[in-house]
Design a protein around this motif. Structure first.
Motif, PDB file in Angstrom:
ATOM      1  N   ALA A   1     -25.469 135.405  69.634  1.00 27.69           N
ATOM      2  CA  ALA A   1     -24.565 135.552  70.990  1.00 27.69           C
ATOM      3  C   ALA A   1     -23.330 135.310  70.612  1.00 27.69           C
ATOM      4  O   ALA A   1     -22.710 133.918  69.974  1.00 27.69           O
ATOM      5  CB  ALA A   1     -25.763 135.136  72.487  1.00 27.69           C
ATOM      6  N   ASP A   2     -22.179 136.104  71.680  1.00 30.36           N
ATOM      7  CA  ASP A   2     -21.342 135.675  71.845  1.00 30.36           C
ATOM      8  C   ASP A   2     -20.594 135.068  72.493  1.00 30.36           C
ATOM      9  O   ASP A   2     -19.703 133.840  73.014  1.00 30.36           O
ATOM     10  CB  ASP A   2     -19.891 136.930  71.672  1.00 30.36           C
ATOM     11  N   SER A   3     -21.518 134.636  73.734  1.00 29.47           N
ATOM     12  CA  SER A   3     -21.318 133.540  74.753  1.00 29.47           C
ATOM     13  C   SER A   3     -22.262 133.335  74.985  1.00 29.47           C
ATOM     14  O   SER A   3     -23.348 133.781  74.755  1.00 29.47           O
ATOM     15  CB  SER A   3     -20.818 134.641  75.917  1.00 29.47           C
ATOM     16  N   GLY A   4     -22.557 131.830  75.667  1.00 24.86           N
ATOM     17  CA  GLY A   4     -23.526 131.634  76.337  1.00 24.86           C
ATOM     18  C   GLY A   4     -22.802 130.121  77.236  1.00 24.86           C
ATOM     19  O   GLY A   4     -22.466 129.715  77.361  1.00 24.86           O
TER      20      GLY A   4
ATOM     21  N   ALA B   1     -20.741 125.965  79.515  1.00 23.44           N
ATOM     22  CA  ALA B   1     -20.110 127.683  79.266  1.00 23.44           C
ATOM     23  C   ALA B   1     -19.267 127.838  77.560  1.00 23.44           C
ATOM     24  O   ALA B   1     -18.299 127.337  77.343  1.00 23.44           O
ATOM     25  CB  ALA B   1     -19.200 128.684  80.327  1.00 23.44           C
ATOM     26  N   ARG B   2     -19.901 128.879  76.759  1.00 24.18           N
ATOM     27  CA  ARG B   2     -19.127 128.194  75.160  1.00 24.18           C
ATOM     28  C   ARG B   2     -18.986 129.368  74.917  1.00 24.18           C
ATOM     29  O   ARG B   2     -19.883 130.045  75.238  1.00 24.18           O
ATOM     30  CB  ARG B   2     -19.391 127.739  74.393  1.00 24.18           C
TER      31      ARG B   2
ATOM     32  N   LEU C   1     -15.618 128.640  77.773  1.00 20.78           N
ATOM     33  CA  LEU C   1     -15.510 129.368  78.202  1.00 20.78           C
ATOM     34  C   LEU C   1     -14.447 129.776  78.613  1.00 20.78           C
ATOM     35  O   LEU C   1     -14.740 129.703  80.464  1.00 20.78           O
ATOM     36  CB  LEU C   1     -16.706 130.751  78.012  1.00 20.78           C
ATOM     37  N   GLU C   2     -13.443 130.868  78.912  1.00 20.11           N
ATOM     38  CA  GLU C   2     -12.920 130.488  80.292  1.00 20.11           C
ATOM     39  C   GLU C   2     -13.664 131.600  81.423  1.00 20.11           C
ATOM     40  O   GLU C   2     -12.636 131.036  82.497  1.00 20.11           O
ATOM     41  CB  GLU C   2     -11.170 131.094  79.779  1.00 20.11           C
ATOM     42  N   GLU C   3     -13.751 132.237  80.990  1.00 18.57           N
ATOM     43  CA  GLU C   3     -14.550 133.432  81.733  1.00 18.57           C
ATOM     44  C   GLU C   3     -15.444 132.889  82.518  1.00 18.57           C
ATOM     45  O   GLU C   3     -15.687 133.446  83.170  1.00 18.57           O
ATOM     46  CB  GLU C   3     -14.211 134.801  80.995  1.00 18.57           C
TER      47      GLU C   3
ATOM     48  N   SER D   1     -18.924 139.100  85.127  1.00 18.20           N
ATOM     49  CA  SER D   1     -19.485 138.647  83.842  1.00 18.20           C
ATOM     50  C   SER D   1     -19.774 139.682  82.758  1.00 18.20           C
ATOM     51  O   SER D   1     -19.045 139.553  81.925  1.00 18.20           O
ATOM     52  CB  SER D   1     -21.111 137.932  83.442  1.00 18.20           C
ATOM     53  N   VAL D   2     -20.312 140.497  82.973  1.00 19.14           N
ATOM     54  CA  VAL D   2     -19.841 142.148  81.886  1.00 19.14           C
ATOM     55  C   VAL D   2     -18.674 142.614  81.711  1.00 19.14           C
ATOM     56  O   VAL D   2     -18.801 142.823  80.214  1.00 19.14           O
ATOM     57  CB  VAL D   2     -21.288 143.325  82.987  1.00 19.14           C
ATOM     58  N   ALA D   3     -17.718 142.930  82.825  1.00 16.86           N
ATOM     59  CA  ALA D   3     -16.273 143.102  82.466  1.00 16.86           C
ATOM     60  C   ALA D   3     -15.791 142.180  82.454  1.00 16.86           C
ATOM     61  O   ALA D   3     -15.131 142.199  81.056  1.00 16.86           O
ATOM     62  CB  ALA D   3     -15.974 143.769  84.035  1.00 16.86           C
ATOM     63  N   ALA D   4     -15.697 140.865  82.426  1.00 14.08           N
ATOM     64  CA  ALA D   4     -14.234 139.912  81.590  1.00 14.08           C
ATOM     65  C   ALA D   4     -15.046 139.715  80.417  1.00 14.08           C
ATOM     66  O   ALA D   4     -13.287 139.012  79.643  1.00 14.08           O
ATOM     67  CB  ALA D   4     -14.758 138.844  82.559  1.00 14.08           C
ATOM     68  N   LEU D   5     -16.269 139.292  80.260  1.00 14.45           N
ATOM     69  CA  LEU D   5     -16.961 139.046  78.642  1.00 14.45           C
ATOM     70  C   LEU D   5     -17.252 140.407  77.880  1.00 14.45           C
ATOM     71  O   LEU D   5     -17.362 140.051  76.884  1.00 14.45           O
ATOM     72  CB  LEU D   5     -18.383 137.985  79.084  1.00 14.45           C
ATOM     73  N   GLU D   6     -17.224 141.135  78.552  1.00 18.00           N
ATOM     74  CA  GLU D   6     -17.162 142.157  77.722  1.00 18.00           C
ATOM     75  C   GLU D   6     -18.306 142.547  76.948  1.00 18.00           C
ATOM     76  O   GLU D   6     -18.634 142.871  75.198  1.00 18.00           O
ATOM     77  CB  GLU D   6     -15.909 142.609  76.573  1.00 18.00           C
TER      78      GLU D   6
END
Length: 582
Positions: free
Chosen positions: A144-147, A162-163, A170-172, A208-213
């Motif tokens: 995973a790229d984000s969690g 959030a990392r 994770l800023e987003e 989340s989908v849009a901001a974290l791509e």
């Protein structure tokens, strides 16, 4: 592009069909290739698919070509499982996989390292550290790229962790607070896995989908009984990004191990700090105890903790201590029922050299040692009358005099006392001083029995199971639905202490992946008549003596040999307990 379903089918040249079996909530799914025309499922050792959580002869699966029929043997009901169909009976889920023909390569990925993750949880020093380490390992194992870790609050939720894949905050992560996908998981208590998130009709435009791509999203709830306490959110970027089918099922197992830590982190997300880690529980009665602990903890008020034996009165005392300005010094504790009456004075007040036989040096008592800290007196209701008067003087004067000494020393301590007795009734009976009771109960905290705390039983069972597995070097286990029902049905006369002993026993006895009722041994038959009852030629005094000795021994066994706890449960002194056992 359409999002794929949970399980991708396997093409098999021999015409066999695959069936996915989930033995219970949080259990590891079992995949079986049904090459036979008839496949039996049950707890019987001769069953083709053995499940210890169901009846011996539970179901038969018949295959005719691509057609699957499940017949439940007890009821005789028959169900046809078409591709993609799902059947849930007796807490067991049977699912026939379906999805696009080109199953992604990620389905061949290795299973998540459940055992090593469980050990990592136990090695961390605090719940927040454990959960941060867990999230990092999950992201690494799944690619995973984000969690993020999500905590459900009353009517809302928060994202305390959030990392990104490098471990940076994770800023987003704040975008998850308005996330439709997260709310769906928390409200329904069901996992969501989306392969092509931007193209998804419901989730394609969520923050989340849009901001974290993100391209692929996996969000799995953490469920305790019927309550969703939080969720794990994982996301991947890029065209190759897909989560393997088994990632969701593995995460469910890991989520069941995380529940105790999650409960502690929920407490710490407020102003509770370390004190809250000691009082795990979601029941309203425990929420009230925590509220009072945090409100009274910083004060110097004396606190009287009331509750049955084994409810965790010392944990409340430690929580009060941790919430106080005295937390920098170690709390001093003494069980008044565990010390012989002849020695209790020296233990409480200290003694000067030569004050009694064996006093070869000056020694401090627990009151003096607690100077600047908190003194916890357990089972204060068993304190002899003479000691009650001496303790009252110390509380009034804030000075203590050692036995055999004429010098009074100033002491500054906070007193927390506990008992399983009704002290008001003891006062009326003349066994406890009314003026001392007034001093002790500047505030009174009532601890509920375990049987009154609802699903806290399951939460604490999970916590004690994880602790036992770590201490005993055992692999992690899930909890079978039948075992959860047995835990909820049991009356728990020994309260939290009995539950902890049961989970340690179950961890050792369990030979499969899930704890069963047989491992818990909660329904062990007890003698319907006392020993000696069949010997009608015994004198009454001897029969009574045999019965009492046997009963005391059984209570001692129930408390794992802890003589102080057994004596407290019986309402007798330690000296009397020894006499009955001799």
């Amino acid at each position: 592009m359409r999002s794929r379903s949970w399980y991708a089918p396997m093409r098999m040249s021999d015409g066999s069909v695959e069936l996915v079996i989930v033995p219970g909530p949080g259990a590891v799914p079992v995949r079986r290739t049904l090459a036979k025309m008839v496949t039996t499922i049950g707890a019987d050792a001769r069953a083709d698919v053995r499940l210890t959580t169901v009846a011996r002869h539970w179901a038969v699966v018949k295959r005719r070509g691509d057609r699957l029929e499940v017949r439940l043997l007890e009821s005789g009901d028959a169900h046809v499982l078409a591709p993609g169909a799902r059947l849930e009976v007796d807490g067991v889920v049977l699912e026939r996989p379906s999805g696009p023909a080109d199953a992604p390569a990620e389905d061949d990925a290795e299973r998540l390292p459940v055992a090593s993750l469980a050990l990592a949880l136990g090695d961390a020093g605090a719940p927040d550290e454990a959960l941060e380490a867990l999230l990092a390992e999950l992201m690494k194992a799944t690619g995973a790229d984000s969690g993020a870790l999500i905590l459900r609050e009353q009517g809302d939720y928060s994202v305390p962790l959030a990392r990104d894949r490098r471990g940076r905050p994770l800023e987003e992560g704040g975008e998850l607070l308005s996330d439709t996908l997260v709310r769906d998981v928390l409200e329904r208590g069901e996992a969501v896995c989306v392969t092509d998130a931007p193209a998804h009709a419901r989730y394609g435009q969520i923050p989340s989908v849009a901001a974290l791509e993100l391209r692929s999203v996996l969000c799995v709830p953490m469920v305790l009984g019927g309550t969703t306490m939080g969720a794990v959110f994982l996301g991947k970027r890029g065209g190759r990004a897909r989560f393997a089918d088994h990632h969701a099922s593995d995460l469910r197992v890991i989520a069941s191990m995380v529940l105790p830590l999650l409960a502690q982190l929920r407490r710490a997300s407020g102003r509770g700090g370390d004190a809250e880690y000691l009082l795990v529980g979601e029941h309203p009665s425990m929420a009230e105890v925590r509220r009072l602990v945090q409100k009274v903890g910083p004060s110097s008020l004396s606190v009287l903790v009331l509750g049955d034996t084994g409810t965790g009165k010392e944990m409340v005392a430690r929580a009060l201590h941790h919430a106080s300005p005295r937390a920098g010094r170690e709390m001093v504790a003494l069980n008044c029922s565990a010390v012989p009456e002849s020695l209790l004075g020296a233990e409480l007040f200290g003694a000067k050299k030569g004050a009694y036989t064996g006093a070869v040096a000056d020694r401090k008592g627990v009151i003096e040692r607690a100077d600047g800290s908190t003194l916890f007196l357990d089972e204060v209701g068993d304190m002899p009358a003479a000691m009650q008067a001496a303790l009252l003087r110390v509380l009034e004067e804030r000075r203590v005099t050692r036995l055999g000494d004429g010098e009074a020393r100033a002491v500054d301590f906070r007193l927390v006392a506990a008992t399983h007795k009704d002290l008001a009734a003891e006062v009326e009976a003349g066994r406890f001083r009314r003026d001392l009771l007034f001093r002790l109960q500047e505030l009174t905290l009532h601890l509920p029995s375990l049987s009154e705390r609802g699903e806290d039983v399951l939460l604490l069972a999970s916590l004690f199971l994880r602790q036992a597995e770590k201490e005993l070097g055992l692999p992690p286990h899930a909890m079978a639905p039948a075992a959860e029902k047995a835990l909820m049905r049991h009356s728990w006369p020994g309260n939290v202490r009995e539950l902890k002993a049961a989970m340690r026993r179950a961890a050792l006895l369990c030979e499969g992946e899930a704890i069963t009722p047989a491992d818990l041994q909660l329904g062990a038959a007890r003698p319907s008549v006392p020993p000696g009852a069949g010997e009608l030629d015994l004198p009454l005094a001897e029969a009574r003596e045999r019965f009492v000795a046997d009963y005391v021994q059984r209570v001692l066994d129930a408390h794992e040999g802890n003589r102080e706890a057994a004596a407290a449960a019986l309402g007798i002194s330690l000296r009397t307990l020894y006499r009955h056992l001799s």
